[in-house]
Design a protein around this motif. Structure first.
Motif, PDB file in Angstrom:
ATOM      1  N   THR A 125      47.345  35.921  33.381  1.00 43.30           N
ATOM      2  CA  THR A 125      46.996  35.348  34.679  1.00 43.30           C
ATOM      3  C   THR A 125      48.002  35.755  35.729  1.00 43.30           C
ATOM      4  O   THR A 125      49.125  36.164  35.406  1.00 43.30           O
ATOM      5  CB  THR A 125      46.939  33.800  34.592  1.00 43.30           C
ATOM      6  N   ASP A 126      47.609  35.676  36.986  1.00 42.88           N
ATOM      7  CA  ASP A 126      48.496  35.929  38.122  1.00 42.88           C
ATOM      8  C   ASP A 126      48.522  34.681  38.993  1.00 42.88           C
ATOM      9  O   ASP A 126      47.589  33.871  38.982  1.00 42.88           O
ATOM     10  CB  ASP A 126      48.006  37.114  38.950  1.00 42.88           C
ATOM     11  N   CYS A 183      53.785  37.117  44.796  1.00 41.68           N
ATOM     12  CA  CYS A 183      52.886  37.045  43.647  1.00 41.68           C
ATOM     13  C   CYS A 183      53.645  37.316  42.348  1.00 41.68           C
ATOM     14  O   CYS A 183      54.539  38.173  42.289  1.00 41.68           O
ATOM     15  CB  CYS A 183      51.747  38.057  43.789  1.00 41.68           C
ATOM     16  N   PHE A 184      53.252  36.585  41.313  1.00 44.95           N
ATOM     17  CA  PHE A 184      53.829  36.749  39.977  1.00 44.95           C
ATOM     18  C   PHE A 184      52.696  37.150  39.039  1.00 44.95           C
ATOM     19  O   PHE A 184      51.643  36.495  38.990  1.00 44.95           O
ATOM     20  CB  PHE A 184      54.474  35.444  39.513  1.00 44.95           C
ATOM     21  N   HIS A 185      52.905  38.240  38.302  1.00 47.43           N
ATOM     22  CA  HIS A 185      51.852  38.821  37.470  1.00 47.43           C
ATOM     23  C   HIS A 185      52.225  38.652  36.000  1.00 47.43           C
ATOM     24  O   HIS A 185      53.367  38.932  35.584  1.00 47.43           O
ATOM     25  CB  HIS A 185      51.677  40.300  37.789  1.00 47.43           C
ATOM     26  N   GLY A 186      51.224  38.221  35.209  1.00 44.41           N
ATOM     27  CA  GLY A 186      51.413  38.067  33.778  1.00 44.41           C
ATOM     28  C   GLY A 186      50.359  38.803  33.002  1.00 44.41           C
ATOM     29  O   GLY A 186      49.463  39.437  33.575  1.00 44.41           O
ATOM     30  N   ALA A 209      60.855  40.339  32.087  1.00 44.05           N
ATOM     31  CA  ALA A 209      60.283  39.090  31.586  1.00 44.05           C
ATOM     32  C   ALA A 209      61.279  38.415  30.630  1.00 44.05           C
ATOM     33  O   ALA A 209      62.075  39.094  29.970  1.00 44.05           O
ATOM     34  CB  ALA A 209      58.965  39.388  30.867  1.00 44.05           C
ATOM     35  N   LYS A 226      55.347  28.449  33.488  1.00 38.07           N
ATOM     36  CA  LYS A 226      54.516  29.523  32.954  1.00 38.07           C
ATOM     37  C   LYS A 226      55.270  30.841  33.065  1.00 38.07           C
ATOM     38  O   LYS A 226      56.023  31.051  34.015  1.00 38.07           O
ATOM     39  CB  LYS A 226      53.176  29.594  33.705  1.00 38.07           C
ATOM     40  N   HIS A 227      55.054  31.741  32.121  1.00 34.69           N
ATOM     41  CA  HIS A 227      55.809  32.985  32.035  1.00 34.69           C
ATOM     42  C   HIS A 227      55.014  34.139  32.644  1.00 34.69           C
ATOM     43  O   HIS A 227      53.806  34.296  32.392  1.00 34.69           O
ATOM     44  CB  HIS A 227      56.138  33.302  30.574  1.00 34.69           C
ATOM     45  N   TYR A 228      55.746  34.963  33.422  1.00 39.08           N
ATOM     46  CA  TYR A 228      55.157  36.143  34.040  1.00 39.08           C
ATOM     47  C   TYR A 228      56.079  37.338  33.795  1.00 39.08           C
ATOM     48  O   TYR A 228      57.229  37.183  33.353  1.00 39.08           O
ATOM     49  CB  TYR A 228      54.944  35.914  35.542  1.00 39.08           C
ATOM     50  N   THR A 229      55.583  38.525  34.107  1.00 40.30           N
ATOM     51  CA  THR A 229      56.327  39.744  33.805  1.00 40.30           C
ATOM     52  C   THR A 229      56.754  40.537  35.037  1.00 40.30           C
ATOM     53  O   THR A 229      57.717  41.301  34.982  1.00 40.30           O
ATOM     54  CB  THR A 229      55.489  40.671  32.902  1.00 40.30           C
TER      55      THR A 229
END
Length: 630
Positions: free
Chosen positions: A168-169, A162-165, A225, A232-235
């Motif tokens: 959105t995730d 999973c990638f969390h932003g 990040a 799309k960018h995630y943190t």
């Protein structure tokens, strides 16, 4: 025709030069590769070459002063060459370091991100060399649960990465049953911060094997990040499900553009690196001191036998160039042959050939009638030469010595690390020797007409040519990918070394009175083959570590072009004018060519219709130098 106490006087001298340069050509081209095969690193090689070069500059003043004071040129030449031979032989007994590289253990851990084994040869985690400026692509594969002991994770649904932003995730399902299943994302690894963990059980890592140490230090890189997935960018990154006391780990592949990115290798060292380094440095310093002293003393004998530094001096080097062209491939072939037999690098054939030829050279020096020292006879009238009242230092002399140092830096860099680069391309030792064959075979016709080149083109212009050919050579070598492409660029050493040296010697001797000719000859050798070579080794090693071999070569090429053109401008706008007597018009040229209408002008031009291969009488040279000095 030239009459430097009869041309026959120079025959014994050229024979000695032939055997000395044969010895040099059989050994010195392979010294840098020998250091590498001894297990010394690039940085250690640079330090040793620098220290040996700087230490060797003590030899010519020491041996030269004793020779001049006691008229013992032959004795000191034999002594210096014997010292050199003994020291080079001692290099065979310096203990070898065996360095065995391996890739460090590396994995992706969903709880701690990227774990990389910290090698013993790294000073810090930054030495992993993964901090590229471009986006790095992370490929996760063969993901699995790693639980303590034999406990097997029991989960009811597939693994999710999973990638969390902030807004959105996204979770990607990983199906290990699929062939070549991977999950990829992009990030700037240079921004990831790291922690170091000591004495970690290596069996907890996925890639641990029998060769891995039981306990290792770990560099744990934490994600920062932006983490880019589907543009799309995630943190943050996490994995689920995560059973208690278990970890989710994946094999990790890194890619930068089209190239695979790997951490710097771990190196297992067998031997004592400090002992090898200092022993090699000490022995090599003594060996180089003896050799450069022998070369300078032979130069002194040559200079004392003629005052024609444009023609005769160059022609005495023809047999030397021929020796450097013939014997390096033979020596390289023997190194390859005996190395294959012993299944390890064996440089003893090269060293023993050097020793044998050095003994022959010493015997010839003792037996042959060489005129050594300034007590020898000269056919030129000393009255003409002693009329010059100018001193040693001048603006032109300062510029010349600076140029000789810079040219020595370029020569030192390329001679220290070029053969390393050729070895990386797959060149055998005999192919490396063949590069010298090409360089010095091409130099033979130019040495034969050296007087007319100096007079018609000009000393300063030939020095500029040396810079330009260095630039082409460095730039060209930086783009080659196969061994045989080295040949055209090696032929350019004709102008970057052989012709350049004749021009520098002729230029230096034209600027000083006869009484200072020995001093300027020693100084040129010390600055080029001593100070310049040492600086070239250390600066070249520094730039290669910082930018890589090819980029370092290209940078030096640009520097060489700029400096050559700068000197050309300064010479023709300032220095050349300073040589022309006041109120005297500039020289007239015939049909726009190189031939001067007057008898002698600055920069070594000569009379119109001067035959291309004929010799001038030495007295003309003395008169020309006297006129130039006024």
């Amino acid at each position: 025709m030239a009459s430097f106490h009869g041309s026959r006087q120079m025959i014994p001298l050229t024979v000695v030069i032939f055997f000395l340069f044969t010895a040099i050509g059989c050994l010195t081209p392979f010294l840098s590769i020998h250091m590498r095969d001894q297990g010394l690193t690039l940085r250690e090689t640079a330090y040793i070459n620098m220290a040996a070069a700087f230490f060797s500059v003590l030899g010519p003043p020491l041996f030269g002063t004793i020779s001049e004071k006691h008229a013992k040129y032959k004795t000191m030449f034999v002594l210096s060459l014997l010292v050199s031979g003994l020291a080079y032989t001692a290099l065979l007994f310096v203990p070898r370091i065996i360095r065995t590289p391996r890739q460090p253990l590396m994995e992706f851990d969903c709880s701690t991100a990227v774990n990389v084994e910290k090698c013993d040869n790294w000073d810090s985690c930054a030495d992993a060399a993964l901090d590229t400026l471009n986006l790095t692509t992370f490929h996760l594969s063969e993901c699995q649960y790693k639980c303590p002991g034999s406990y097997a994770a029991n989960v009811s649904y597939p693994l999710h990465v999973c990638f969390h932003g902030d807004e959105t995730d996204i979770c990607i399902v990983y199906e290990p049953s699929e062939e070549n299943a991977t999950i990829s994302f992009n990030s700037r690894f240079i921004s990831w911060y790291h922690d170091e963990y000591k004495n970690v059980d290596s069996s907890q890592l996925l890639d641990s094997n029998f060769d891995s140490p039981s306990f290792i230090n770990i560099c744990s890189f934490k994600p920062v990040a932006p983490i880019v997935v589907n543009k799309k960018h995630y943190t943050e990154i996490s994995c689920r499900p995560l059973p208690e006391s278990c970890f989710i780990k994946c094999h990790l592949g890194l890619q930068e553009g089209d190239q695979q990115l790997k951490p710097a290798p771990c190196v297992k060292v067998i031997g004592n690196p400090m002992l090898t380094f200092w022993a090699y440095l000490g022995v090599r310093a003594v060996a180089d001191l003896g050799l450069i002293s022998a070369v300078c003393l032979l130069d002194a004998i040559t200079i004392s036998s003629t005052n024609d530094y444009d023609g005769v001096y160059g022609r005495t080097r023809i047999l030397g160039a021929l020796a450097l062209a013939i014997f390096p491939p033979i020596s390289g072939f023997l190194i390859d042959y005996y190395s294959d037999i012993s299944e390890q690098p064996d440089y003893s054939p090269s060293v023993f050939i050097f020793d044998g030829l050095a003994l022959i050279t010493c015997a010839l020096v003792v037996a042959l009638p060489l005129s050594a020292g300034w007590k020898g006879k000269y056919t030129v009238t000393p009255e003409k030469l002693m009329k010059r009242k100018h001193g040693f230092w001048s603006l032109e002399m300062i510029f010349l010595l600076l140029l000789v140092v810079v040219l020595g830096i370029q020569w030192g860099f390329i001679e220290t690390f070029m053969h390393w680069f050729y070895s990386d391309l797959g060149c055998t030792k005999w192919q490396i020797g063949l590069t010298l064959t090409v360089a010095f075979i091409c130099s033979l016709p130019f040495l034969a007409i050296s007087k007319n080149m100096v007079h018609n083109i000009g000393r300063a212009n030939l020095l500029v040519f040396a810079f330009l050919f260095y630039a082409i050579r460095y730039a060209g070598i930086s783009y080659i990918s196969t061994p045989w492409w080295t040949i055209p660029f090696e032929s350019m050493e004709t102008f970057s070394l052989s012709v350049m040296w004749i021009a520098a010697v002729s230029y230096g001797h034209s600027l000083v009175p006869r009484s200072s000719h020995l001093i300027i000859q020693y100084l040129l050798n010390i600055l080029h083959f001593g100070i310049g070579r040492g600086l070239g080794s250390i600066l070249g090693g520094f730039f290669m570590e910082l930018f890589g071999t090819r980029q370092a070569f290209r940078g030096v090429a640009v520097f060489s072009v700029v400096l050559g053109l700068l000197y050309l401008t300064i010479y023709h706008s300032c220095l050349k004018k300073s040589r022309r007597p006041k109120n005297k018009p500039p020289p007239k040229m015939a049909n726009g060519g190189w031939y001067a209408m007057n008898d002698s002008i600055a920069n070594g031009e000569t009379k119109v219709h001067h035959p291309i291969l004929a010799d001038q009488d030495d007295s003309d040279i003395g008169g020309q130098d006297e006129e130039n000095a006024k």
